[in-house]
Scaffold this active site. Sequence first.
Site, PDB file in Angstrom:
ATOM      1  N   GLU A  19     130.647  -1.528 -33.590  1.00  0.00           N
ATOM      2  CA  GLU A  19     130.116  -0.970 -34.835  1.00  0.00           C
ATOM      3  C   GLU A  19     130.680   0.416 -35.096  1.00  0.00           C
ATOM      4  O   GLU A  19     131.006   0.764 -36.225  1.00  0.00           O
ATOM      5  CB  GLU A  19     128.582  -0.919 -34.772  1.00  0.00           C
ATOM      6  CG  GLU A  19     127.907  -0.552 -36.073  1.00  0.00           C
ATOM      7  CD  GLU A  19     127.637   0.952 -36.235  1.00  0.00           C
ATOM      8  OE1 GLU A  19     127.158   1.349 -37.309  1.00  0.00           O
ATOM      9  OE2 GLU A  19     127.913   1.719 -35.276  1.00  0.00           O
TER      10      GLU A  19
ATOM     11  N   ASP B 248     127.628  -1.421 -28.767  1.00  0.00           N
ATOM     12  CA  ASP B 248     128.538  -0.343 -28.370  1.00  0.00           C
ATOM     13  C   ASP B 248     127.924   1.024 -28.629  1.00  0.00           C
ATOM     14  O   ASP B 248     126.953   1.167 -29.379  1.00  0.00           O
ATOM     15  CB  ASP B 248     129.870  -0.462 -29.091  1.00  0.00           C
ATOM     16  CG  ASP B 248     129.734  -0.398 -30.602  1.00  0.00           C
ATOM     17  OD1 ASP B 248     128.836  -1.070 -31.148  1.00  0.00           O
ATOM     18  OD2 ASP B 248     130.503   0.341 -31.256  1.00  0.00           O
TER      19      ASP B 248
END
Length: 483
Positions: free
Chosen positions: A144, A77
């Site tokens: 994350e 991400d």
Amino acid sequence: MTIKELKPAIVWNNFYLLTRQPRPSKHEEKVRAFLLQWGKEHSIDTCVDDTGNVIMRIPATPGFENRKTVILQGHMDMVPQKIASSAHDFLTDPIETIVDGDWLTANGTTLGADNGLGVALAMSVAESKDIQHGPIEVLVTYDEETGMTGAKSLKAGVLKGDILLNLDSEDEEELCIGCAGGLDAEAVFKYKTARAAGMSAYKLTVKGLQGGHSGMDISLYRANANKVAANALVAVVEKKGVEIVKFTGGSLRNAIPFEAEVEFLVPKGKEKGIIAAVKERLANSKDIYKESDPNMEFAIEKTRNAGRFIEHTVSLNLLKALMACPSNVIRMSQSMKGLTETSINMAIVRTEKGKITVHSLMRSAIDEAKAELAEKVRFIFEMAGAKVSFRGGYSGWKPNPKSELIGLLNGIYTGKFGKSMNVMATHGGLECAIMGANYPNWEMISIGPTIRYPHSPDERCYIPSVEKSWEFLKEILLQIPEK
């Protein structure tokens, strides 16, 4: 020159492919599917664990079967930040990259080098046919940036590796061996509205701030847009009859807020003096941050009257709490020069449907210091009438300076590039801290190419550092010791 012409081609091509995939945190479906398909196309054993992490397994090259298994780890991400004028849609649009001399940037958005380049390096190792290495596992986690959800969800026993090379560090010359822990705080004010009469409507916009990563850049003492806006209005709300309609500031828990908007009402006939007073306080803020945030801008424009405003006591208490609560470095490390030990970032302020929410992220290498700071935040907002809750807490990754892995990597780097690495710990959060709890046998180190201003539209990567990181990573894999 374009990204497709950069060297090493294998790494930059894989990063280019990642820039084509929409991948903001909590919306990783497309990039996850891409990684699975990419693995299939390259005949790599690729799967998704039962939570959403992507795992690739690459067998050892002939003669290296007895080496320790290395886990190459990054996160899929990215932080979706853009300038106000950008029409970019992070859920559908690819990132538009720009080569600017030795730097790669994006057109008005975050670049996604954090951590797309780390994932690209791991993909390139998996794809390459001319690198000698022992057994390798590639772990690409999800979400994350907004909670390290993938790392927290990774179950013990899924991976078989011995050494974790986290590829999420942001300075090619640094060898990261520890990180801070974190804790999220949420303060919620409930409010009723009152009907406006005899009031003129205005909107204050604070913009042009540099923002940045709330861990890596907090020590640069940049302005916080939420605090600048609160400071501009608190006096006129308290003493001049100004009322708040809506407060919107910041967008991500781990990014220093670089923009804020506040809609407010001014008693008719007093507009000139009140607006002048607000501008004076804004000018004072601009002067205070003229060195650390030189491009601060603000605008005050007349708008259509909203008809209702937040009850006065609540809005005044909100502004006072925003002013009172810290949002900066709390303490620098006494044992590691230049390292922030404890900090807080007042990241997001929102008003909607009878609630005002203030979201802050605290970080510290010391759990006790983090707990003490959390208590201070709770006291401030509770005294202002808000309800405070905490979530997402995790401990830091404690450095082990005596690890043999540090000596190995430092020696490799010195031999290749003629200088030793800067062995350090980071104030940012790394997934190592969380995953290490389930895999206590792992030796862990974090490396990566040089990235500046992550989590902001100014994010950029130093192009020459990518080639050095690639050559460094290949040599590390070549010299991994036997089991």
